[in-house]
Enzyme design. Structure first.
Site, PDB file in Angstrom:
ATOM      1  N   ARG A 427       0.762  -1.122   0.017  1.00 45.28           N
ATOM      2  CA  ARG A 427       0.076   0.047  -0.077  1.00 45.28           C
ATOM      3  C   ARG A 427       0.916   1.332  -0.145  1.00 45.28           C
ATOM      4  O   ARG A 427       0.457   2.376  -0.325  1.00 45.28           O
ATOM      5  CB  ARG A 427      -0.855   0.039   1.013  1.00 45.28           C
ATOM      6  CG  ARG A 427      -1.881  -1.130   1.200  1.00 45.28           C
ATOM      7  CD  ARG A 427      -2.970  -1.118   0.302  1.00 45.28           C
ATOM      8  NE  ARG A 427      -4.072  -2.118   0.446  1.00 45.28           N
ATOM      9  CZ  ARG A 427      -5.089  -2.126  -0.389  1.00 45.28           C
ATOM     10  NH1 ARG A 427      -5.141  -1.442  -1.232  1.00 45.28           N
ATOM     11  NH2 ARG A 427      -5.974  -2.942  -0.304  1.00 45.28           N
ATOM     12  N   ASP A 428       2.140   1.131   0.646  1.00 48.39           N
ATOM     13  CA  ASP A 428       3.014   2.409   0.721  1.00 48.39           C
ATOM     14  C   ASP A 428       3.845   2.613  -0.459  1.00 48.39           C
ATOM     15  O   ASP A 428       4.570   1.721  -0.610  1.00 48.39           O
ATOM     16  CB  ASP A 428       3.843   2.316   2.110  1.00 48.39           C
ATOM     17  CG  ASP A 428       4.518   3.068   2.445  1.00 48.39           C
ATOM     18  OD1 ASP A 428       4.563   4.312   1.674  1.00 48.39           O
ATOM     19  OD2 ASP A 428       5.401   3.313   3.425  1.00 48.39           O
ATOM     20  N   MET A 429       3.469   3.501  -1.353  1.00 55.62           N
ATOM     21  CA  MET A 429       4.099   3.670  -2.571  1.00 55.62           C
ATOM     22  C   MET A 429       5.341   4.880  -2.308  1.00 55.62           C
ATOM     23  O   MET A 429       5.812   5.216  -3.252  1.00 55.62           O
ATOM     24  CB  MET A 429       3.428   4.207  -3.461  1.00 55.62           C
ATOM     25  CG  MET A 429       2.596   2.973  -4.014  1.00 55.62           C
ATOM     26  SD  MET A 429       3.346   1.800  -5.133  1.00 55.62           S
ATOM     27  CE  MET A 429       3.178   0.244  -4.071  1.00 55.62           C
ATOM     28  N   SER A 430       5.681   5.249  -0.917  1.00 56.17           N
ATOM     29  CA  SER A 430       6.694   6.177  -0.816  1.00 56.17           C
ATOM     30  C   SER A 430       8.116   5.466  -1.211  1.00 56.17           C
ATOM     31  O   SER A 430       9.176   6.334  -1.666  1.00 56.17           O
ATOM     32  CB  SER A 430       6.907   6.442   0.786  1.00 56.17           C
ATOM     33  OG  SER A 430       7.149   5.634   1.350  1.00 56.17           O
ATOM     34  N   TRP A 431       8.308   4.415  -1.650  1.00 55.28           N
ATOM     35  CA  TRP A 431       9.679   3.680  -1.837  1.00 55.28           C
ATOM     36  C   TRP A 431      10.006   4.335  -3.369  1.00 55.28           C
ATOM     37  O   TRP A 431      11.086   4.380  -3.671  1.00 55.28           O
ATOM     38  CB  TRP A 431       9.536   2.074  -2.005  1.00 55.28           C
ATOM     39  CG  TRP A 431       8.539   1.598  -2.735  1.00 55.28           C
ATOM     40  CD1 TRP A 431       7.306   1.165  -2.597  1.00 55.28           C
ATOM     41  CD2 TRP A 431       8.615   1.128  -4.226  1.00 55.28           C
ATOM     42  NE1 TRP A 431       6.642   0.644  -3.547  1.00 55.28           N
ATOM     43  CE2 TRP A 431       7.482   0.719  -4.460  1.00 55.28           C
ATOM     44  CE3 TRP A 431       9.794   1.355  -4.985  1.00 55.28           C
ATOM     45  CZ2 TRP A 431       7.065   0.128  -5.996  1.00 55.28           C
ATOM     46  CZ3 TRP A 431       9.562   0.928  -6.302  1.00 55.28           C
ATOM     47  CH2 TRP A 431       8.525   0.149  -6.825  1.00 55.28           C
TER      48      TRP A 431
END
Length: 519
Positions: A427-431
């Site tokens: 869910r976390d696309m900050s990468w």
């Protein structure tokens, strides 16, 4: 058993497998029920490839362990952050090339229920699995659940990288999860000696279980950075230091890689012929059973038993050549065990002949087998759409995306990026902000799509990469992208669920091989 503070797992914290569960009275119906559910799911396009497995886990929890326990060569479990699907395909393909009948989960559905679904496709109505060995890709978290039911005979643990932090947490937690696999394996654990967190898991291997390693020659270390290497470069204080460090740990472009292949220290360059290596090629104190010593354009060299062997490969991307070293190491471990196996105890003559053929295979046969492996679906897979080559590249974390961008020159290609944020993607696309996209400045990105298309477009804007068009609807975007510039090769970088969507839509435009998705 030794404790491992880094992995966070102790002898009292093992995830050990239970014995083979007692067969319930209604087990005879499990294969038929599962096949019916699978057929219904295909006809109604409901539930995905793992849905039949979910149903069977509910009505017959022991089906998985009961079925796999009957395999004469047991289970090979492959896990790690990057490279699981391609390496699993390599291992399964090599076993098959060397004569064994192999069961595997080819779709990349790497949860336990995905394995159950794959079993339902292969077992007979009577529940018999016609295979000698299983080669299974397992997600790092679900591998823990798997080994509670089935003790692998072989475990191949590839690497740990920062990936899907919303699921796994920090990288040391991922290592702890893989530690459960190492602790539950009862034959041989094969570890990446260049990844310190993976190599450390040797401390968790139980008495009686062997440990082997695969590795790199010193001159290739900078081409295959660990997670710590990458983040050390990112933490430099100045922009100049950032650039220098990134170059020092980034995989080389094709010209640099070819130069390494031609260097004297890279040794053999005469096709399949072997050459003795005169000097040590690695200062790593851990002994590697297979060492990757040189990489080139669809070529690789491996040090095995003191001899360097060259081979061509069909795989795409230099990162897959290190995965090939991993695959060679685990297949060699099984070959060594095969020489001690009493095939006469196998009931069927055909099974005895397969085991004997495998046991008698040599290193040349092994190298020839790895040369025949083709890319896994969506992992460098090339699809012809009306005469235009469309290449699919799965990306799911910073290191994987960086390695793909460095391995494939964008010149002469149209580029598309498709980003979703469903559970399987993370869910976390900050990468995405940890990936360097500056290499795309010269060619730009013709199309950006997916649920997080605008986030991806913003990220590219910060790296001054021109974007042709943003279209969130994947089907519409793929149609426009493929039709533009007929004859110009296309390259699509996509997260897992978007890759499935892209691949499915391409199947409406041209013939796409059935990888088992939704079967």
């Amino acid at each position: 058993m030794k404790s491992n503070g880094q992995a966070g797992l102790s002898a009292n914290d093992n995830a050990t497998a239970t014995g083979t569960p007692r067969t319930p009275w209604n087990a005879f119906a499990t294969p038929l029920i599962g096949k019916c559910v699978r057929l219904a799911a295909r006809l109604t396009h409901h539930g995905g490839s793992a849905f039949p497995g979910k149903v069977i886990e509910g009505i017959d929890p022991g089906f998985l362990a009961r079925t796999l326990s009957r395999l004469p060569y047991g289970v090979v479990l492959v896990s790690g952050t990057n490279g699981k699907t391609t390496t699993t395909r390599m291992v399964a393909s090599m076993f098959a090339q060397l004569g064994l009948k192999v069961f595997t989960n080819p779709t990349g559905s790497n949860f336990t229920r995905g394995v159950v679904s794959a079993l339902l496709q292969q077992v007979s109505i009577a529940g018999h699995l016609n295979a000698d060995i299983a080669v299974l890709e397992l997600d790092e978290a679900y591998a823990v659940h798997f080994v509670k039911q089935v003790r692998p005979r072989y475990a191949l643990l590839l690497n740990v990288m920062r990936d899907q932090l919303d699921r796994f947490g920090e990288i040391d937690n991922t290592a702890r999860l893989l530690g459960h696999v190492a602790a539950a394996t009862d034959g041989t654990v094969v570890l990446n000696r260049e990844d310190p967190r993976i190599a450390k898991l040797a401390e968790l291997v139980p008495d009686g279980t062997k440990v082997q390693y695969f590795g790199l020659s010193d001159d290739l270390r900078s081409f295959f950075p660990t997670d710590d290497d990458m983040h050390a470069a990112d933490m430099r204080d100045t922009d100049d230091a950032d650039t220098t460090a990134a170059e020092s740990v980034a995989p080389a472009d094709s010209a640099t890689v070819s130069a390494v292949s031609a260097a004297p220290s890279a040794t053999a360059t005469d096709g399949s012929a072997a050459a003795a290596t005169p000097t040590p090629i690695s200062t790593n104190p851990l002994p590697a059973d297979v060492t990757l010593t040189a990489v080139g354009d669809h070529t690789a060299e491996f040090l095995i038993d003191g001899t360097v062997r060259s081979t061509g490969v069909k795989l795409e991307g230099i990162y897959n050549l290190y995965n090939a070293a991993a695959a060679l190491a685990v297949v060699r471990a099984a070959m060594i065990d095969a020489t001690a196996m009493e095939s006469s105890k196998l009931a069927k003559p055909a099974a005895r002949r397969r085991i004997e053929r495998f046991a008698n295979a040599g290193t040349d046969d092994l190298i020839n087998a790895v040369a025949q492996v083709t890319p896994a679906f969506g992992r460098g897979e090339s699809i012809d759409v009306n005469g235009t080559r469309v290449e699919l590249l799965l990306v799911k974390n910073p290191m994987g995306f960086r390695m793909s961008l460095k391995s494939f020159d964008p010149a002469g290609h149209d580029t598309m990026i498709v980003i979703n944020d469903q559970y399987a993607d993370g869910r976390d696309m900050s990468w995405l902000w940890d990936v360097d996209f500056t290499g795309l400045r010269g060619t730009g990105v013709r199309m950006v799509s997916g649920v997080r298309a605008w986030d991806m477009a913003l990220r590219l804007e910060y790296d001054q990469v021109p974007v042709g068009k943003v279209e969130q609807d994947i089907d519409t975007a793929v149609d426009a992208f493929v039709k533009a510039n007929p004859g110009t090769p296309k390259r699509i970088y996509c997260t897992y669920t978007s890759m499935l969507k892209v691949r499915a839509h391409l199947g409406h435009l041209t013939k796409v091989s059935d990888a088992g998705v939704g079967r």
